[in-house]
Motif scaffolding. Sequence first.
Motif, PDB file in Angstrom:
ATOM      1  N   GLU A 808       0.827  -1.203   0.000  1.00 14.61           N
ATOM      2  CA  GLU A 808       0.000   0.000   0.000  1.00 14.61           C
ATOM      3  C   GLU A 808       0.867   1.260   0.000  1.00 14.61           C
ATOM      4  N   GLY A 809       0.602   2.142  -0.955  1.00 10.36           N
ATOM      5  CA  GLY A 809       1.327   3.407  -1.038  1.00 10.36           C
ATOM      6  C   GLY A 809       2.671   3.310  -1.731  1.00 10.36           C
ATOM      7  N   ASN A 810       3.078   2.099  -2.167  1.00 14.38           N
ATOM      8  CA  ASN A 810       4.389   1.964  -2.807  1.00 14.38           C
ATOM      9  C   ASN A 810       4.247   1.882  -4.321  1.00 14.38           C
ATOM     10  N   ASN A 811       4.075   0.658  -4.837  1.00  7.51           N
ATOM     11  CA  ASN A 811       3.964   0.437  -6.284  1.00  7.51           C
ATOM     12  C   ASN A 811       5.147   1.007  -7.049  1.00  7.51           C
ATOM     13  N   PHE A 812       6.329   0.780  -6.546  1.00  7.04           N
ATOM     14  CA  PHE A 812       7.557   1.095  -7.264  1.00  7.04           C
ATOM     15  C   PHE A 812       8.652   0.174  -6.733  1.00  7.04           C
ATOM     16  N   VAL A 813       9.700   0.015  -7.524  1.00  6.52           N
ATOM     17  CA  VAL A 813      10.785  -0.891  -7.148  1.00  6.52           C
ATOM     18  C   VAL A 813      11.559  -0.285  -5.983  1.00  6.52           C
ATOM     19  N   LEU A 814      11.547  -0.978  -4.858  1.00  5.41           N
ATOM     20  CA  LEU A 814      12.205  -0.483  -3.656  1.00  5.41           C
ATOM     21  C   LEU A 814      13.675  -0.893  -3.631  1.00  5.41           C
ATOM     22  N   PRO A 815      14.518  -0.095  -2.995  1.00 11.91           N
ATOM     23  CA  PRO A 815      15.892  -0.556  -2.747  1.00 11.91           C
ATOM     24  C   PRO A 815      15.873  -1.691  -1.731  1.00 11.91           C
ATOM     25  N   ALA A 844      12.653   4.083   2.697  1.00 13.35           N
ATOM     26  CA  ALA A 844      11.946   4.185   1.422  1.00 13.35           C
ATOM     27  C   ALA A 844      10.482   3.788   1.494  1.00 13.35           C
ATOM     28  N   ARG A 845      10.016   3.175   2.582  1.00 11.36           N
ATOM     29  CA  ARG A 845       8.633   2.701   2.632  1.00 11.36           C
ATOM     30  C   ARG A 845       8.087   2.811   4.052  1.00 11.36           C
ATOM     31  N   ASN A 846       6.767   2.733   4.163  1.00 15.91           N
ATOM     32  CA  ASN A 846       6.106   2.712   5.456  1.00 15.91           C
ATOM     33  C   ASN A 846       6.040   1.280   5.980  1.00 15.91           C
ATOM     34  N   LEU A 847       6.343   1.093   7.247  1.00  9.99           N
ATOM     35  CA  LEU A 847       6.272  -0.243   7.844  1.00  9.99           C
ATOM     36  C   LEU A 847       4.827  -0.612   8.153  1.00  9.99           C
ATOM     37  N   SER A 848       4.563  -1.914   8.116  1.00  7.71           N
ATOM     38  CA  SER A 848       3.256  -2.390   8.569  1.00  7.71           C
ATOM     39  C   SER A 848       3.188  -2.269  10.088  1.00  7.71           C
ATOM     40  N   ALA A 849       1.979  -2.417  10.633  1.00  9.72           N
ATOM     41  CA  ALA A 849       1.807  -2.309  12.084  1.00  9.72           C
ATOM     42  C   ALA A 849       2.629  -3.376  12.803  1.00  9.72           C
ATOM     43  N   LYS A 850       2.653  -4.592  12.255  1.00  8.39           N
ATOM     44  CA  LYS A 850       3.420  -5.673  12.898  1.00  8.39           C
ATOM     45  C   LYS A 850       4.914  -5.388  12.822  1.00  8.39           C
ATOM     46  N   GLU A 851       5.392  -4.942  11.650  1.00 10.30           N
ATOM     47  CA  GLU A 851       6.814  -4.625  11.520  1.00 10.30           C
ATOM     48  C   GLU A 851       7.221  -3.529  12.497  1.00 10.30           C
ATOM     49  N   LYS A 853       5.796  -2.741  15.320  1.00  6.33           N
ATOM     50  CA  LYS A 853       5.772  -3.281  16.687  1.00  6.33           C
ATOM     51  C   LYS A 853       7.040  -4.091  16.952  1.00  6.33           C
ATOM     52  N   ASP A 854       7.416  -4.942  15.995  1.00  4.97           N
ATOM     53  CA  ASP A 854       8.619  -5.758  16.159  1.00  4.97           C
ATOM     54  C   ASP A 854       9.860  -4.878  16.259  1.00  4.97           C
ATOM     55  N   LEU A 855       9.876  -3.799  15.465  1.00  2.60           N
ATOM     56  CA  LEU A 855      11.026  -2.890  15.495  1.00  2.60           C
ATOM     57  C   LEU A 855      11.156  -2.235  16.866  1.00  2.60           C
ATOM     58  N   LEU A 856      10.029  -1.805  17.436  1.00  2.00           N
ATOM     59  CA  LEU A 856      10.063  -1.178  18.755  1.00  2.00           C
ATOM     60  C   LEU A 856      10.489  -2.173  19.825  1.00  2.00           C
ATOM     61  N   MET A 857      10.027  -3.423  19.686  1.00  2.00           N
ATOM     62  CA  MET A 857      10.378  -4.445  20.680  1.00  2.00           C
ATOM     63  C   MET A 857      11.874  -4.760  20.650  1.00  2.00           C
ATOM     64  N   ASP A 858      12.478  -4.650  19.469  1.00  2.00           N
ATOM     65  CA  ASP A 858      13.898  -4.991  19.324  1.00  2.00           C
ATOM     66  C   ASP A 858      14.830  -3.836  19.652  1.00  2.00           C
ATOM     67  N   MET A 859      14.273  -2.643  19.842  1.00  2.00           N
ATOM     68  CA  MET A 859      15.129  -1.507  20.153  1.00  2.00           C
ATOM     69  C   MET A 859      15.795  -1.699  21.512  1.00  2.00           C
ATOM     70  N   PRO A 860      17.030  -1.254  21.660  1.00  2.00           N
ATOM     71  CA  PRO A 860      17.698  -1.369  22.964  1.00  2.00           C
ATOM     72  C   PRO A 860      16.966  -0.552  24.021  1.00  2.00           C
ATOM     73  N   LYS A 861      16.838  -1.133  25.184  1.00  2.00           N
ATOM     74  CA  LYS A 861      16.109  -0.477  26.271  1.00  2.00           C
ATOM     75  C   LYS A 861      17.024   0.513  26.992  1.00  2.00           C
ATOM     76  N   LYS A 862      17.410   1.519  26.261  1.00  2.00           N
ATOM     77  CA  LYS A 862      18.256   2.565  26.835  1.00  2.00           C
ATOM     78  C   LYS A 862      18.055   3.833  26.035  1.00  2.00           C
ATOM     79  N   GLU A 863      18.555   4.897  26.561  1.00  2.00           N
ATOM     80  CA  GLU A 863      18.434   6.197  25.905  1.00  2.00           C
ATOM     81  C   GLU A 863      19.259   6.193  24.619  1.00  2.00           C
TER      82      GLU A 863
END
Length: 991
Positions: A808-815, A844-851, A853-863
């Motif tokens: 959704e919102g892409n429709n072009f060849v992504l890097p 280059a693109r918008n992440l899905s809601a699941k992606e 969420k997973d990205l936030l979960m994997d972020m280091p728990k520090k400043e």
Amino acid sequence: MSKKPRSSEAEDEERRQYAVGGTTLKELDAEYPYRPKNHSRTWLFSELYQSLFDPLNENKKKPTGPNVHRAKLGPHGSSKISPHEQRRSIIEQFFSRWRTEVGNDIYPAMRLIIPSQDRDRNVYGLKENAIGKLFVKILKIDRNSEDGKALLRWKDPGQRISSMAGDFSGRCHEVISRRPMRMDPGNMTIADVNEMLDKLSAASGEKEQLPILESFYHQMNADELMWLIRIILKQMKVGATEKTFLNLWHADGDTLFNVSSNLRRVCWQLHSPDIDLNGRQSQIELFQIFQPQLAQFQFSGTFQKMVDVLTRSHRTETDNDFWIEEKLDGERMQMHMQRDDTVRGGMRFAYWSRQAKNYTYLYGNGFFDEKSSLTRHLRDAFLPEVNSIILDGEMVTWDMDIDKIMNFGTLKTAALAAQKNPFDQTGPRPLYRVFDILYLNGNDLRQYMLRNRRQALEKAVNGVHRRLELHPHETATSPEVIEPALRTVVANASEGLVLKDPRSVYTLNSRNDDWIKVKPEYMDDLGENVDVVVIGGYYGSGHRGGRLSSFLCGLRPTRNDIQAGVNPETCFSFCKVGGGFKGEDYQQILEMTEGKWHDWDRKNPPSQYVVLGGGEAKQAERPDKWIRPSESFVISVKAASATTSDQFAKLITLRFPRFKGLRLDRTWDSALDYDEFVTLRKRMEEATEGKTMKMEKKRARASKRVKKEVVIAGQDKVAAAAMFEGPRSHVFANLEFCVLSDATQPRKSKTQIEALIKDHGGKISQRAVADGKMILVADKKVVKVASLIKAGEADIVRPKWVFDCLGEGNNFVLPYEPAHLLHATDRLRDWAGENVDEFGDSYARNLSAKEFKDLLMDMPKKEIDYEPFDKQLFVTQLEERGHDLGNLKCHLFRRSVVFFAVGESISPIRVLKFKNWVRFGGGIISEDLDDISVTHVVVVGTDGPSERELSAEVRATISKRTPIPRVVTQLWLEECWKESTLLDEERYAPA
């Protein structure tokens, strides 16, 4: 935000502001369907400077740093913020109030806040001198009175207002405040000011401009007029950049401005924070001017260090080359072209400069444009398959008689001459040198690497000899080739070089390390000292205001001139010198010449003593003061080279001249004359040529690298142009795939994936070939996949990449991103890593809601550790905006790498003091004399034999190095620190 009914005043303002030039509001709504409408009239103009400009100015004066806090916010007044954060808070509060009290149309205010970015209003044709003359008439004051001189000669020190010398708006404020029409702020709204400024920009000449400025004078007080003058001059200097204002109005404000250069569109399209800019809207478009990428300023250090910085982001052991291009002395220009059957000739063109000025009227909008100086000659410039294109390059003047590039100042004259005589094959003509391509047949190419864009450029553009040409570049792997290349361009009176990383993408409105300028003024061993006599002086501005801070130097007449009747005391203007002076030099000059300076009278110039360029009519480079040569003094000047210029009397001048010292041992009649300079110039050129030949021989012994052509993924090297044939109707057109396994998430069979690719224009093959052209798709290590991986150089892409390209919102060849790769070579994996941030978020693109969420979960728990403050970039931005940092100690040694040679009996405390000076001044301390980046060696020793021995030992160590560092005593550091400027090293060399 609550909606309010529109007031009649708001509707009336809208009609007056926007229905200009015959445009109706209905037509405006058709062009900008998303245009917001304010519910209330705009604020008074006084509110703009009282709520925004003045607070920002006060904030600008406060010290900054990690431990500095100057304001308290929050309900309990306990949360401290830094001046930088406070500046953002001031702007955000202003915008928030505007949305609440006026509405979502910020454009009326924004074009006054950042007037330099307002392309809708024509230029005023008014500079400081013209505005000063108009206010002398409006205020009805004698031009020879103290106030009259303050306005007309605003750089002069004057008597009562010497503290404001060099600040034109400040001088206007002081003069007007003594005779104001109003003490309190007036009743003009922001809309009223915009309406009047539109009239001022349309006014022609003093007769029409005078009543408009007079109307402002009657309706504004001195404070309002001061800010109005700054808006007209587009010199706001409020301590916040255009990018800051745009991004605080909307998070995508700067992004949209970079691709459109349209302030009105940014304010109207992004009128609410809730509006998101989709991927297509952030791409460049045909006939929509964008902000180009710029080259980074050269920094201190060796060419090796420069190359390391240039290529550090993308290089590998097998891919570490860089490009060298000549820096052209022309005007940065982008060309847009589109095939259009409704236009005679079938092609429509447009040209824009770096400052977004439309030059299509000069170069031509088509083959049959009668005013075309260039476009009419470009019929065969493009391949037939090219339907639309955007090129980036430099417009220069090419002299066909001498077959070389002329100075930048001749460009417009040459274009006008070419309009009148379009088929003249002699003399100067505009030449468009293209070095990049950004758009081709509907495709934004910015995300492709530079070398790939160059391949597309070479396959799309044929060029036309001496009309439109591809700018050549040299591929290199060693910094040794830079110096001979620089010497070659200096000998040809060129501007310098640009180093480029061929693996870099194109970044709009950015000045980063992917492109780096190399100019000859950074090379100490280019050029030679000349002794010239001072014949004029110029008052400075800013911290140099109120005194003569730069000087006009002249050449004495030759023997033939004197025999022809020229006064032996007549001197011809030759160069203007302003850098390298220290406080005691200015003081000594003042003492030597006290009572000898004369005001320059344009109506009665002192032609028997001083001859300027362009004769008495033009009086080019006219000084504020002049001095008789026989009563003057001689200075030593060093320059990179000599060049032609019609701004000086003998049509020749020096490039990048710098003051080296006073020559008190020479009289004015022993200074350089024209014949002596011609001889000296020939010797300089021979020396440069000799050094170039030496470097070329050294380079010839080095191993040669064979250039390997890089092909854009999916292209055939022979028929790569086919990728760009006509507008694409499918995402994967002309791309070949081999699907090797099912997809695991979401679950799709191999057949379903193949059908999806075919539906979007892709070609399917059942035979996998790891040739870098075919895209291999798999989510599992089945037997065939394992076999390909074991064989070596196979890149396997996950089906996720296919799904994301069609998301959704892409429709072009992504890097590619790391998550798209099942297996990849190190090179592709490194490149994919550049397409996401440190946490894996895609650029280059918008992440899905699941992606997400997973990205936030994997972020280091520090400043988050933010990148360190880039001091050099900040200093560069300040200098670009006209700030003179010459008297700031914290930037004094920013281009210096210093080694201290210390005698045995020297106190460590004393040496530490010197080192702290260097560090505070932005310099680098090296502890190794063999370090090739060292630019200065400071000898710290006791006077006498011990210092001489120490100096001799240092010189013996560095004698074979190129370039040789400057050897100076500690007195050089002490004097530089005292004078707050970098002084000439030769004056402090050890005995």
